[in-house]
Write an enzyme that holds these catalytic residues in place. Structure first.
Site, PDB file in Angstrom:
ATOM      1  N   GLY A   1       0.692  -0.957  -0.123  1.00 37.15           N
ATOM      2  CA  GLY A   1       0.102  -0.097  -0.062  1.00 37.15           C
ATOM      3  C   GLY A   1       0.924   1.036  -0.044  1.00 37.15           C
ATOM      4  O   GLY A   1       1.801   1.203  -0.614  1.00 37.15           O
ATOM      5  N   CYS A   2       0.392   2.228   0.841  1.00 33.82           N
ATOM      6  CA  CYS A   2       1.335   3.607   0.762  1.00 33.82           C
ATOM      7  C   CYS A   2       2.686   3.116   1.137  1.00 33.82           C
ATOM      8  O   CYS A   2       2.833   2.520   2.320  1.00 33.82           O
ATOM      9  CB  CYS A   2       0.577   4.526   1.785  1.00 33.82           C
ATOM     10  SG  CYS A   2       1.376   5.998   1.842  1.00 33.82           S
TER      11      CYS A   2
END
Length: 428
Positions: free
Chosen positions: A34-35
């Site tokens: 993800g991020c």
């Protein structure tokens, strides 16, 4: 050059380091969780990890933040079939101090590998879970740990792992401002959260475990005409700030509710996926009409956003453009009941009715505001020098104050009635 070759021949490992390659004593693997801001922080905490770098991997375009965002937008609009990069971290570790299996155990525990193209509120193929390997040996370990963790997820009633496991084909280092982002910005957004399921046989990790998947709010239990929903995330500093500065003092006429679920309330509709927290969404009749994404302490900006949806155009002109209603046309001129005049957006108290008097000017007038309810500002518009009155809670324009009022203050707070809301005392 001959001196350099001689030096390299004698100290090959040192020359390799000077040339930018990883020293032979370390190993690296590329992981998508993800991020990459949160991923970088989580992986750097593992003993034996030497370096963690944010980047983009295994896409078909150039590697830059703007290029990744642009392609993802085109993919969602059906305008491109190119493969996007995943936001990743390149983890370099010392095999003498930790093993690849331990690195991957931290990877599995630090995010939810069952979500497909999403991590929490971050949605898109660029946020996919991924392990990109640099050797057949790494590929074998990655597949082995996936199977081990899948059994643990099955036992906990969780879903199927969607993590892409493939050889590394392309890698680009992310821009400098993305590197060590949460070190440089301790309160920065980090939407990462694990499943709460421990990797079998692994050491307990120090980060807080995320709770089981949060169910969406029940739309049938919310206000159907108008409802604000604050979408939050675990370990979100800006969510805590918004709660402390805004929600803990909420008196606005708009009903508000908080949730950790990234989906709309059941039976309701979000116009597009969420991508950061907090995100405040205004729903009307179960459909999103507007959203306010992120919060950094700018309360006036938030209230202005909400005000444009709560106020009529005439009220907006007064509140946000320093307008003035025509004398005798505003609300509350004849209001004499015991009660409180409040800000129409925040609901914060401004004036008590026992300080109201008939000034004969055509505007509601008061000789004293409630403590801390207003702010005063110099106003030199229209060729005059006046003192403007604004609401302290929302910052909206209310009117002006003059020195021709009655005792005991001698002040006349000349206020536009259309930006006041009257709340009578209980039972009145």
């Amino acid at each position: 050059m001959s001196v350099q070759r001689l030096f390299c021949g004698l100290v090959a490992a040192l020359c390799s380091t000077l040339a930018g390659a990883a020293p032979p004593a370390t190993e690296s693997i590329v992981l998508g969780m993800g991020c990459f801001w949160g991923a970088e922080k989580r992986m750097a905490e593992l003993p034996g990890v030497v370096d963690v770098e944010s980047g983009y991997a295994n896409g078909e375009i150039s590697g830059s933040y703007n290029a990744v965002l642009a392609l993802e937008k085109a993919i969602r609009a059906g305008q491109s079939r190119k493969r996007n990069h995943a936001e990743v971290v390149r983890v370099r570790f010392d095999p003498a101090r930790t093993s690849l299996e331990k690195v991957l155990a931290r990877f599995w525990e630090s995010h939810d590998p069952t979500q497909g193209d999403r991590q929490g509120n971050d949605v898109g193929s660029n946020y996919r879970s991924a392990i990109y390997t640099t050797s057949e040996a790494q590929q074998a370990v990655a597949l082995k740990t996936r199977d081990v963790y899948q059994k643990a997820l099955n036992a906990a009633g969780r879903g199927r792992i969607t993590t892409e496991i493939a050889p590394l084909k392309a890698y680009f280092r992310a821009e400098d401002y993305h590197q060590d982002y949460l070190v440089k910005n301790p309160d920065g957004y980090c939407g990462l959260g694990g499943t709460g399921v421990k990797y079998p046989g692994g050491e307990a990790t120090p980060m807080a475990k995320a709770p089981a998947r949060v169910r969406p709010l029940d739309g049938a239990r919310l206000n159907q005409q108008r409802q604000l929903v604050v979408f939050e995330a675990e370990d979100c500093a800006y969510c805590r700030q918004f709660k402390a500065e805004v929600l803990d003092h909420w008196k606005s006429p708009a009903p508000v509710v908080r949730t950790l679920a990234p989906e709309a309330p059941s039976g309701w509709t979000l116009e597009k996926p969420l991508f950061a927290t907090p995100t405040i969404v205004l729903f009307e009749k179960g459909r999103e009409v507007s959203r306010y994404t992120g919060y950094n302490g700018d309360q006036a900006r938030f209230w202005k956003w909400l005000g444009f949806h709560l106020l009529t155009p005439a009220q907006q002109k007064i509140a946000f453009e320093q307008g003035t209603e025509r004398p005798g046309t505003g609300s509350h001129l004849d209001e004499k009941r015991p009660g409180t005049f409040v800000d129409p957006i925040t609901g914060a108290a401004l004036f008590r009715s026992d300080t109201k008097f008939d000034s004969g000017t055509g505007w509601p007038s008061f000789f004293n505001p409630l403590p801390g309810s207003i702010t005063l500002h110099e106003d030199v518009s229209h060729g005059m020098r006046r003192v403007e009155v604004r609401s302290a809670s929302s910052g909206i324009h209310l009117g002006h104050v003059f020195d021709d009022g009655p005792p005991p203050t001698g002040k006349r707070y000349c206020i536009n009635g259309n930006v006041l809301k009257f709340v009578p005392d209980s039972g009145k």
